[in-house]
Design an enzyme around this catalytic site. Structure first.
Site, mmCIF file in Angstrom:
data_model
loop_
_atom_site.group_PDB
_atom_site.id
_atom_site.type_symbol
_atom_site.label_atom_id
_atom_site.label_comp_id
_atom_site.label_asym_id
_atom_site.label_seq_id
_atom_site.Cartn_x
_atom_site.Cartn_y
_atom_site.Cartn_z
ATOM 1 N N LYS A 193 -10.318 25.664 25.553
ATOM 2 C CA LYS A 193 -10.120 24.225 25.410
ATOM 3 C C LYS A 193 -10.941 23.537 26.492
ATOM 4 O O LYS A 193 -10.720 23.746 27.683
ATOM 5 C CB LYS A 193 -8.646 23.878 25.557
ATOM 6 C CG LYS A 193 -8.393 22.372 25.476
ATOM 7 C CD LYS A 193 -6.925 22.035 25.447
ATOM 8 C CE LYS A 193 -6.729 20.527 25.361
ATOM 9 N NZ LYS A 193 -5.311 20.152 25.333
ATOM 10 N N LYS A 246 -11.502 24.476 20.999
ATOM 11 C CA LYS A 246 -11.268 23.037 20.889
ATOM 12 C C LYS A 246 -12.140 22.290 21.871
ATOM 13 O O LYS A 246 -12.149 22.670 23.043
ATOM 14 C CB LYS A 246 -9.792 22.772 21.183
ATOM 15 C CG LYS A 246 -9.380 21.334 21.173
ATOM 16 C CD LYS A 246 -7.922 21.210 21.543
ATOM 17 C CE LYS A 246 -7.546 19.759 21.566
ATOM 18 N NZ LYS A 246 -6.201 19.538 22.032
HETATM 19 C C1 PBG Z 1 -2.970 17.919 25.392
HETATM 20 C C2 PBG Z 1 -3.625 17.842 24.063
HETATM 21 C C3 PBG Z 1 -4.771 17.089 23.778
HETATM 22 C C4 PBG Z 1 -5.047 17.257 22.429
HETATM 23 C C5 PBG Z 1 -4.071 18.101 21.912
HETATM 24 N N1 PBG Z 1 -3.202 18.457 22.936
HETATM 25 C C6 PBG Z 1 -5.593 16.184 24.596
HETATM 26 C C7 PBG Z 1 -5.772 16.412 26.006
HETATM 27 O O1 PBG Z 1 -5.978 17.550 26.467
HETATM 28 O O2 PBG Z 1 -5.700 15.429 26.717
HETATM 29 C C8 PBG Z 1 -6.211 16.606 21.737
HETATM 30 C C9 PBG Z 1 -6.245 16.627 20.266
HETATM 31 C C10 PBG Z 1 -7.208 15.664 19.667
HETATM 32 O O3 PBG Z 1 -8.024 15.002 20.340
HETATM 33 O O4 PBG Z 1 -7.169 15.543 18.451
HETATM 34 N N2 PBG Z 1 -2.065 18.920 25.606
#
Ligand code: PBG
Length: 322
Positions: A193, A246
């Site tokens: 991520k 991601k």
């Molecule tokens: C945070 C989380 C995020 C997303 C899913 N879970 C954003 C972040 O790390 O701030 C993003 C998903 C998206 O942008 O569609 N736990």
């Protein structure tokens, strides 16, 4: 002369030689739930995507299931007054999220529900971990994640999705779940991520942006590819059932890397900002939204993601009824 165009001559031949195809079985539809009744509020920068109160959410899920979608990922929009430093609302059994999980699974026992394990929706700091003097505390955060995961498993989660990027959390959560008899609850690890600009619309949807600083001490540097292998080896060894990359579109090389090196299913999260870009351009008449959606999802599948989390899932299902 070898003429590759022969295999593109007609739609019959093209359909016959096509190497990849996205089907409804591949898609997970992320949904946002908020407190209230009869509410449905559109997320700014995500046309067609809404935060639902629990009652309207059930109707939305029912409609999606009629279209052939069967797996959903749920995220909560938590009222500011319920947020604190330790994300205690995340394991409040009568809180919005856990109540909604129970309601979904009792109304639709046949669907597959993925839940989110991370502190940010409930954190007054807007971070995925406990913040102390500007530092994110890793091992202290694991305990909160453990309570959260257990509460979600008790409420009926089929797959838990740790999206926090703390070190050691897959093993910790696997042990926690197994220790309480939840050996059948799967873990989809947010393995690679990245600290990405493409999460903007999601943070608006949940009002979960960090109050101070950024997420670069836990989310990965977009410049790094090999580091994804380090994360993936750990998550695999610690017992993840799925490895996720991601965002998706700007990270197709990472999807391919994990696909080529691991024998468990690879998932990719086609995130909020990726959805927003296509929608914005389509609304301006700058590109064909339907075709851009199809091509985006296909590219993620072709790169090696067998599972795609995407805000396009419902729209895709509407145009591809099985
Ligand atoms: C945070 C989380 C995020 C997303 C899913 N879970 C954003 C972040 O790390 O701030 C993003 C998903 C998206 O942008 O569609 N736990």
């Amino acid at each position: 002369m070898r003429r590759p165009r022969r295999n593109r001559k007609s739609s019959v031949i093209r359909d016959m030689v096509r190497e990849n195809e996205v089907t409804l079985n591949d898609l997970i539809f992320p949904l946002f739930v908020m407190e209230g009744q009869k509410l449905k509020s559109e997320v700014s920068a995500m046309p067609g995507i809404f935060r639902f109160s629990p009652d309207t959410l059930m109707k939305e899920i029912e409609a999606c299931m009629k279209l052939g979608l069967r797996t959903f990922a749920l995220f909560p929009n938590i009222e500011e007054s319920l947020k604190d430093k330790y994300a205690q609302e995340s394991h409040n059994k009568s809180g919005l999220y856990l109540k909604t999980i129970r309601e979904i699974k009792s109304n639709f026992p046949e669907l597959c529900l993925m839940t989110d394990v991370a502190m940010d929706p409930y954190s007054s700091d807007g971070h995925d971990g406990i913040v102390e003097n500007g530092i994110i505390l890793n091992d202290e955060t694991l305990k909160v994640l453990g309570r959260m995961a257990l509460a979600q498993a008790e409420a009926g989660a089929d797959i838990i999705g740790p999206s926090d990027m703390m070190d050691g959390r897959i093993g910790f959560l696997r042990n926690t779940l197994d220790g309480s008899g939840f050996t059948d609850v799967a873990i989809m690890a947010y393995t690679a991520k990245y600290a990405s600009a493409f999460y903007g619309p999601f943070r608006d949807a949940l009002n979960s942006a960090p109050k101070l600083g950024d997420k670069k001490t836990y989310q990965m540097d977009p410049a790094n590819q090999k580091e994804a292998m380090v994360e993936a080896r750990l998550d695999y060894a610690e017992g993840a059932d799925f490895l996720m990359v991601k965002p998706a579109l700007a990270y197709l090389d990472i999807i391919k890397l994990l696909h080529d090196n691991f024998d468990i299913p690879i998932a990719a999260y086609n995130v909020s900002g990726e959805y927003a870009m296509v929608k914005a351009a389509a609304q301006n008449g700058w590109l064909d939204g339907q075709k851009a959606m199809e091509e985006s999802l296909l590219s993620i599948k072709r790169a090696g993601a067998q599972i795609i989390l995407s805000y396009f899932a419902k729209e895709f299902a509407l145009s591809h009824k099985m």
